[in-house]
Design an enzyme around this catalytic site. Structure first.
Site, PDB file in Angstrom:
ATOM      1  N   LEU A 166      34.059 110.177  77.591  1.00  0.00           N
ATOM      2  CA  LEU A 166      33.301 109.053  76.895  1.00  0.00           C
ATOM      3  C   LEU A 166      33.917 107.852  77.279  1.00  0.00           C
ATOM      4  O   LEU A 166      35.028 107.533  77.387  1.00  0.00           O
ATOM      5  CB  LEU A 166      32.984 109.232  75.353  1.00  0.00           C
ATOM      6  CG  LEU A 166      32.524 110.515  75.025  1.00  0.00           C
ATOM      7  CD1 LEU A 166      32.390 110.655  73.478  1.00  0.00           C
ATOM      8  CD2 LEU A 166      31.441 111.197  75.555  1.00  0.00           C
ATOM      9  N   TRP A 168      33.859 103.308  75.568  1.00  0.00           N
ATOM     10  CA  TRP A 168      34.070 103.097  74.457  1.00  0.00           C
ATOM     11  C   TRP A 168      32.805 102.020  73.873  1.00  0.00           C
ATOM     12  O   TRP A 168      32.901 101.468  73.091  1.00  0.00           O
ATOM     13  CB  TRP A 168      35.200 102.220  74.464  1.00  0.00           C
ATOM     14  CG  TRP A 168      35.290 101.237  75.630  1.00  0.00           C
ATOM     15  CD1 TRP A 168      36.114 101.255  76.737  1.00  0.00           C
ATOM     16  CD2 TRP A 168      34.589  99.778  75.866  1.00  0.00           C
ATOM     17  NE1 TRP A 168      36.019 100.360  77.501  1.00  0.00           N
ATOM     18  CE2 TRP A 168      35.015  99.372  77.171  1.00  0.00           C
ATOM     19  CE3 TRP A 168      33.457  99.118  75.121  1.00  0.00           C
ATOM     20  CZ2 TRP A 168      34.389  98.214  77.517  1.00  0.00           C
ATOM     21  CZ3 TRP A 168      33.123  97.695  75.639  1.00  0.00           C
ATOM     22  CH2 TRP A 168      33.579  97.350  76.899  1.00  0.00           C
ATOM     23  N   LYS A 192      36.688 113.886  75.150  1.00  0.00           N
ATOM     24  CA  LYS A 192      37.697 112.875  75.152  1.00  0.00           C
ATOM     25  C   LYS A 192      37.088 111.598  74.845  1.00  0.00           C
ATOM     26  O   LYS A 192      36.301 111.131  75.799  1.00  0.00           O
ATOM     27  CB  LYS A 192      38.641 112.983  76.463  1.00  0.00           C
ATOM     28  CG  LYS A 192      39.809 111.946  76.353  1.00  0.00           C
ATOM     29  CD  LYS A 192      40.531 111.603  77.188  1.00  0.00           C
ATOM     30  CE  LYS A 192      39.987 110.422  77.888  1.00  0.00           C
ATOM     31  NZ  LYS A 192      40.033 109.242  77.127  1.00  0.00           N
ATOM     32  N   SER A 246      33.107 103.909  83.978  1.00  0.00           N
ATOM     33  CA  SER A 246      33.196 103.155  85.214  1.00  0.00           C
ATOM     34  C   SER A 246      32.920 103.971  86.578  1.00  0.00           C
ATOM     35  O   SER A 246      33.467 104.947  86.667  1.00  0.00           O
ATOM     36  CB  SER A 246      34.475 102.234  85.455  1.00  0.00           C
ATOM     37  OG  SER A 246      35.606 103.225  85.549  1.00  0.00           O
ATOM     38  N   TYR A 256      39.346 114.934  91.168  1.00  0.00           N
ATOM     39  CA  TYR A 256      40.059 116.092  90.305  1.00  0.00           C
ATOM     40  C   TYR A 256      39.538 117.447  90.585  1.00  0.00           C
ATOM     41  O   TYR A 256      39.943 118.335  90.751  1.00  0.00           O
ATOM     42  CB  TYR A 256      39.874 115.533  89.042  1.00  0.00           C
ATOM     43  CG  TYR A 256      40.508 114.550  88.499  1.00  0.00           C
ATOM     44  CD1 TYR A 256      41.717 113.968  89.068  1.00  0.00           C
ATOM     45  CD2 TYR A 256      39.985 113.668  87.466  1.00  0.00           C
ATOM     46  CE1 TYR A 256      42.208 112.715  88.557  1.00  0.00           C
ATOM     47  CE2 TYR A 256      40.732 112.671  86.838  1.00  0.00           C
ATOM     48  CZ  TYR A 256      41.785 112.092  87.405  1.00  0.00           C
ATOM     49  OH  TYR A 256      42.243 110.790  87.275  1.00  0.00           O
ATOM     50  N   GLU A 268      27.785 109.321  84.945  1.00  0.00           N
ATOM     51  CA  GLU A 268      27.039 108.346  84.501  1.00  0.00           C
ATOM     52  C   GLU A 268      27.830 106.872  84.616  1.00  0.00           C
ATOM     53  O   GLU A 268      28.803 106.825  83.940  1.00  0.00           O
ATOM     54  CB  GLU A 268      26.443 108.289  83.088  1.00  0.00           C
ATOM     55  CG  GLU A 268      25.594 109.461  82.982  1.00  0.00           C
ATOM     56  CD  GLU A 268      24.268 109.522  83.648  1.00  0.00           C
ATOM     57  OE1 GLU A 268      23.762 108.558  83.900  1.00  0.00           O
ATOM     58  OE2 GLU A 268      23.688 110.550  83.510  1.00  0.00           O
ATOM     59  N   CYS A 303      26.015  99.680  80.078  1.00  0.00           N
ATOM     60  CA  CYS A 303      25.676  99.575  81.427  1.00  0.00           C
ATOM     61  C   CYS A 303      24.323  99.297  82.019  1.00  0.00           C
ATOM     62  O   CYS A 303      24.549  98.945  83.179  1.00  0.00           O
ATOM     63  CB  CYS A 303      25.886 101.172  81.686  1.00  0.00           C
ATOM     64  SG  CYS A 303      24.663 102.228  80.604  1.00  0.00           S
ATOM     65  N   GLU A 401      30.226  94.140  88.184  1.00  0.00           N
ATOM     66  CA  GLU A 401      29.988  94.541  86.866  1.00  0.00           C
ATOM     67  C   GLU A 401      30.849  93.867  86.102  1.00  0.00           C
ATOM     68  O   GLU A 401      32.090  94.172  85.830  1.00  0.00           O
ATOM     69  CB  GLU A 401      29.970  96.074  86.398  1.00  0.00           C
ATOM     70  CG  GLU A 401      29.427  96.331  85.034  1.00  0.00           C
ATOM     71  CD  GLU A 401      29.667  97.889  84.615  1.00  0.00           C
ATOM     72  OE1 GLU A 401      30.607  98.619  85.272  1.00  0.00           O
ATOM     73  OE2 GLU A 401      28.772  98.444  84.251  1.00  0.00           O
TER      74      GLU A 401
END
Ligand code: NAD
Length: 499
Positions: A166, A168, A192, A246, A256, A268, A303, A401
């Site tokens: 997630l 913030w 997380k 981001s 990963y 997203e 976003c 951004e």
């Protein structure tokens, strides 16, 4: 929810809160295995308000093991759909009942206004649990048209253990966007929260237990990206990742996955969304409120913020006069004051990053016409809502951004000029179009390469519609709507040969 309170009441609630400080693994609050903690700061005051378990790969292993055990035992994944529904509906009610406490917790953790927190947590978060709860016993499989000698069923099954990462900016709302469909699908989850805002997700885990979600189904591991986040991304026993954050970090999750078990990764990510005003639009109060809200809602830390306002040159001066007037009415201040429109940026570092973008804009030759610096008289991480005119599409402030309250206005000539400028970006999350001509509105909706196009009103829509990005704003995965369930389900064919 109770009637809205006064600033002093919200401060009193804040003072009385017991702040979560431990991870939540296998139904229990527990410190990090290493015993380490990190500090939690209220960005509106700069005060350290507590410490939180600093989880790393060892804690993630424990959380994944608990999630896996609960999934394989079937305590959630195989219970009757109506039972999952009833439990998720109880969770929705518990969030509603605790909305004020959660909203204050979120506000002191993030600098977000109490007004927005109450709206998101009192209304939207429970709506997510409720809507996905209602889907659990209304999803059907298919029988394929294979003829008389066979029966072929196509069924959906929960994918397993979901790793949910997630950001913030909407801490509890983003948790709900992911957890509600993951749980409705029958998955177990390791979540997380962002290190800047861990508190409400931890409190939600307590409420989930109270609602009756079995131990191990929801695990929350607060920690940093490079440690806890990476451990989730690389874990071989996690079956899917759903990430919001981001674009840069989203790309890490693909890496990963490719270096571990090839788990699917739903992304997203960021945006630099256009707000297009054609020359036939009425530059009235509604349009101007939408323009200002699209840029400064949540302090621009959004976003889908429409930070490139692309305005036909024939109406630009009228638009700018009204935007400046409206921007001056935005009340920046104490996030716990219900009259505050814009709270603090999430951290002092983030505030400084935004201020440096403002300096870049000035040096690139954009014309600063409102705001442009720290808010006078406030000590925390506050920035005045800032407007630049004469922004050129190639400028850094038009391309990157900023994720803060910095709006750039770009003048264009006609609908084709607007479309070309709007498309000139690496991102593709959202766009707003204002015009009175339905043909032009539909033409732009079809041509704009982005996940959501809002016509004559800035909105992301509600829980019923999918949300996600084209280009570098997202993957094929979508949050919200029935589409969100697809992230957490996999498809199986059962082929029966008859005699
Ligand atoms: P971020 O990418 O810095 O962090 C997001 C999450 O990833 C955090 O939990 C963080 O701890 C973790 N992380 C960071 N580095 C990591 C690493 N190396 N390995 C693994 N995990 C790592 O994003 P943020 O600053 O928290 O949030 C802002 C961003 O989120 C903006 O770009 C915004 O546009 C985006 N966002 C997108 C949506 C959407 O729906 N598209 C919604 C909200 C926010």
């Amino acid at each position: 929810m109770n009637a809205r309170k006064l600033t002093a009441d919200y401060h009193a609630i804040a003072t009385g809160l017991v702040l979560p400080s431990h991870a939540f693994i296998d139904g229990k609050s527990r410190p990090a295995i290493s015993g380490r903690v990190f500090e939690n700061v209220n960005p509106a005051t700069g005060d350290v308000i507590g410490t939180v378990a600093h989880c790393d790969a060892a804690d993630v292993d424990l959380a994944v093991a608990a999630a896996r055990r609960s999934f394989e035992e079937g305590v959630w994944s195989r219970v009757a759909p109506e039972e999952r529904k009833a439990t998720l509906l109880r969770l929705a009610e518990l969030v509603r009942a605790h909305a004020e406490e959660l909203a204050v917790l979120e506000s002191i953790d993030s600098g977000k206004t109490i007004k927005d927190c109450l709206n998101e947590i009192g209304e939207e978060v429970p709506a997510f649990f409720q809507w996905y709860a209602e889907l659990t016993d209304k999803s059907f499989g298919k029988v394929a048209p294979t003829g008389e000698k066979t029966v072929a069923m196509v069924v959906k099954e929960p994918i397993g253990v979901a790793g949910l990462i997630l950001p913030w900016n909407f801490p509890l709302l983003m948790a709900a966007w992911k957890l509600a469909p993951a749980l409705a699908a029958g998955c177990s989850a390791v979540l997380k929260p962002a290190e800047q805002t861990p508190l409400t997700a931890l409190r939600l885990a307590d409420l989930a237990m109270e609602a009756g979600i079995p131990a191990g189904v929801i695990n929350v591991v607060p920690g940093y990206g490079e440690t806890a986040g990476q451990a989730i991304g690389r874990h071989n026993d996690i079956n899917v990742i759903s990430f919001t954050g981001s674009t840069e970090v989203g790309a890490y999750f693909l890496k990963y996955s490719s270096e571990s078990n090839l788990k699917p990764v739903g992304l997203e990510m960021g945006g630099k969304s256009p707000f297009i005003i054609l020359d036939d639009a009425d530059i009235d109060d509604a349009l101007v409120s939408n323009a200002v809200n699209s840029a400064f809602w949540n302090g621009g830390q959004n976003c889908s913020a429409n930070m490139r306002q692309i305005v036909d040159a024939r109406v630009k001066d009228t638009f700018l006069d009204k935007v400046i007037e409206k921007t001056r009415t935005i009340k920046v201040g104490d996030p716990l004051d219900p009259a505050t429109d814009m709270g603090s940026m999430v951290t002092a570092e983030h505030r400084d990053r935004i201020l440096s973008y403002i300096e870049t804009g000035k040096s690139e030759g954009a014309k600063l016409i409102a705001g442009g610096g720290k808010t006078k008289g406030l000590d925390g991480s506050f920035i005045d809502p800032t407007v630049f005119d004469a922004v050129q599409p190639g400028m850094q402030i038009a391309r990157e951004e900023i994720f803060g309250p910095v709006l750039g206005v770009i003048g264009v000539d006609g609908i084709e000029g607007a479309l070309a400028t709007a498309k000139d970006t690496d991102y593709g999350l959202h766009a707003t179009v204002f015009t009175r001509d339905i043909d032009k509105a539909m033409y732009l909706s079809k041509r704009l390469p982005c996940g959501t196009v809002a016509i004559n009103g800035f909105t992301e829509g509600n829980v019923t519609v999918p949300f996600g990005g084209y280009k570098r704003s997202g993957s094929l995965a979508r949050d919200k709507g029935t589409e969100a369930l697809d992230q957490y389900l996999q498809t199986k064919t059962i082929w029966i040969t008859l005699k």
